[in-house]
Design a protein around this motif. Sequence first.
Motif, mmCIF file in Angstrom:
data_model
loop_
_atom_site.group_PDB
_atom_site.id
_atom_site.type_symbol
_atom_site.label_atom_id
_atom_site.label_comp_id
_atom_site.label_asym_id
_atom_site.label_seq_id
_atom_site.Cartn_x
_atom_site.Cartn_y
_atom_site.Cartn_z
ATOM 1 N N TYR A 110 118.980 13.161 76.313
ATOM 2 C CA TYR A 110 118.211 11.950 76.647
ATOM 3 C C TYR A 110 117.209 11.652 75.543
ATOM 4 O O TYR A 110 117.088 10.516 75.069
ATOM 5 N N TYR A 111 116.470 12.673 75.147
ATOM 6 C CA TYR A 111 115.466 12.464 74.111
ATOM 7 C C TYR A 111 116.098 12.124 72.761
ATOM 8 O O TYR A 111 115.528 11.372 71.967
ATOM 9 N N ASP A 112 117.286 12.655 72.517
ATOM 10 C CA ASP A 112 117.960 12.389 71.247
ATOM 11 C C ASP A 112 118.623 11.014 71.203
ATOM 12 O O ASP A 112 119.140 10.611 70.167
ATOM 13 N N SER A 113 118.591 10.281 72.325
ATOM 14 C CA SER A 113 119.297 8.999 72.386
ATOM 15 C C SER A 113 118.543 7.864 71.706
ATOM 16 O O SER A 113 119.096 6.785 71.520
ATOM 17 N N GLY A 114 117.282 8.075 71.337
ATOM 18 C CA GLY A 114 116.513 7.043 70.656
ATOM 19 C C GLY A 114 115.482 7.674 69.748
ATOM 20 O O GLY A 114 114.744 8.574 70.168
ATOM 21 N N GLY A 115 115.407 7.226 68.504
ATOM 22 C CA GLY A 115 114.517 7.848 67.534
ATOM 23 C C GLY A 115 113.048 7.700 67.867
ATOM 24 O O GLY A 115 112.217 8.479 67.418
ATOM 25 N N LYS B 220 116.265 11.597 64.489
ATOM 26 C CA LYS B 220 117.458 10.781 64.297
ATOM 27 C C LYS B 220 118.305 10.807 65.563
ATOM 28 O O LYS B 220 118.805 11.858 65.964
ATOM 29 N N PRO B 221 118.492 9.668 66.217
ATOM 30 C CA PRO B 221 119.321 9.634 67.421
ATOM 31 C C PRO B 221 120.754 10.025 67.108
ATOM 32 O O PRO B 221 121.255 9.753 66.016
ATOM 33 N N VAL B 222 121.413 10.618 68.079
ATOM 34 C CA VAL B 222 122.769 11.104 67.858
ATOM 35 C C VAL B 222 123.733 9.977 67.546
ATOM 36 O O VAL B 222 124.736 10.179 66.860
ATOM 37 N N ASP C 53 113.775 2.318 60.029
ATOM 38 C CA ASP C 53 112.323 2.338 60.024
ATOM 39 C C ASP C 53 111.789 2.204 61.450
ATOM 40 O O ASP C 53 112.295 1.427 62.237
ATOM 41 N N MET C 54 110.733 2.960 61.789
ATOM 42 C CA MET C 54 110.222 2.995 63.155
ATOM 43 C C MET C 54 109.818 1.618 63.660
ATOM 44 O O MET C 54 109.984 1.287 64.829
ATOM 45 N N SER C 55 109.286 0.770 62.774
ATOM 46 C CA SER C 55 108.829 -0.541 63.221
ATOM 47 C C SER C 55 109.970 -1.374 63.781
ATOM 48 O O SER C 55 109.769 -2.237 64.618
ATOM 49 N N SER C 56 111.204 -1.103 63.366
ATOM 50 C CA SER C 56 112.336 -1.901 63.830
ATOM 51 C C SER C 56 112.811 -1.493 65.212
ATOM 52 O O SER C 56 113.664 -2.127 65.798
#
Length: 389
Positions: free
Chosen positions: A164-169, A372-374, A381-384
């Motif tokens: 779950y945590y790896d699903s979004g950076g 890095k999401p799987v 970039d985080m802002s995106s």
Amino acid sequence: MKQVRIGVIGLGMGFSHAKSLASGAISGAKLTAVCDINPAKQQAAAETLPADVKVWSDAEAMAASGEVDAVVIATPHYGHPQEAIRCLNKGLHVLIEKPAGVYTKQVRELNKVAADSGKVFSIMYNQRCNPLYKKLRELIAFGELGEIRRTNWIITNWYRSQSYYDSGGWRATWAGEGGGVLINQSPHQLDLWQWTTGMMPVRVRAFCAFGKYRNIEVEDDVTAYVEYENGATGVFITTTGEAPGTNRYEVTGDRGKIVIEDSKLTFWRLRVPEPEFNQTYKGGFGEPECWKCDVPVDPHHPQHNGILQNFTNAILHGTPLIAPGEEGIHGLTLSNAMHLSTWTDNWVELPLDEELYHSMLQERAANSVKRKPVQEIESVDMSSTFGSY
């Protein structure tokens, strides 16, 4: 105005709100626009929603288009206040997803803008529509429980795996989310904790564990103790790492005890208040006579649609808000205080030292590591990531 034209900003969590509005489930409201910076979500919206719903990639342009009277903001947490302020300043009514923001200093600014705007400002605290918590609030407000002595909430049925945590950076990072279980999973309970009792603590001592069960940098296990002005105490326990989990909310007063668990509200009501019994009883061992009452509640829970309908009614008819947006700061104050208590290894007095909290949060965000999401092939970039859940 006979109908409110609503736009939705952020098509993660916001997509379900968009579908509810598009289906006609909300009387007096019409979905006219949606916005997300993610092209895949824009395409999904264009393919799923009615053809007359315009899909935008620029939230500011949508807000200024004249095609919406109100917006639902469902971007990630840091974006809630800044997006809400921008929309309020453009003369739009605003409904934000929970939490109100990440830190109270940010939300206090939003509240001032909202108050000065004269527009309807609400927050998606849909659990305030839950008949169980509405009934508890009513019983306490009418004095059925007497003076509150203790509150306890164990809310540990938030199990989340590493995947779950790896699903979004942006997930579970200080820079992307601004916290863990307190800011993501538990905002409803932190709100209800103070809303049902009508009480905010005067000081907080918390113990947050960061990355205790998962490879994350934010809190995934919390035990907090609070004290209230009248001498009552409270405990709040939450985690995403236990299975099976528990959701048990208990409030004790001098006239008995109320427990909400397993979708039931049970009232152990004392025949006479405990202080009265204590003053008059002369038998040594003994305790007040107690009646166990299973309190009936309305089975209908409108969930998110209840807040959407109330928001629409407030715009059209002046109906009082179930969840005024300004009240989002209360639950956030509790989570900020729990973080700060852990970071300083000390008691935190309320009102919160907002500058200290903000500076310590910024320090952690500056050292935050974007995971890095799987499903991602290239780093983004985080802002995106702030345009969608």
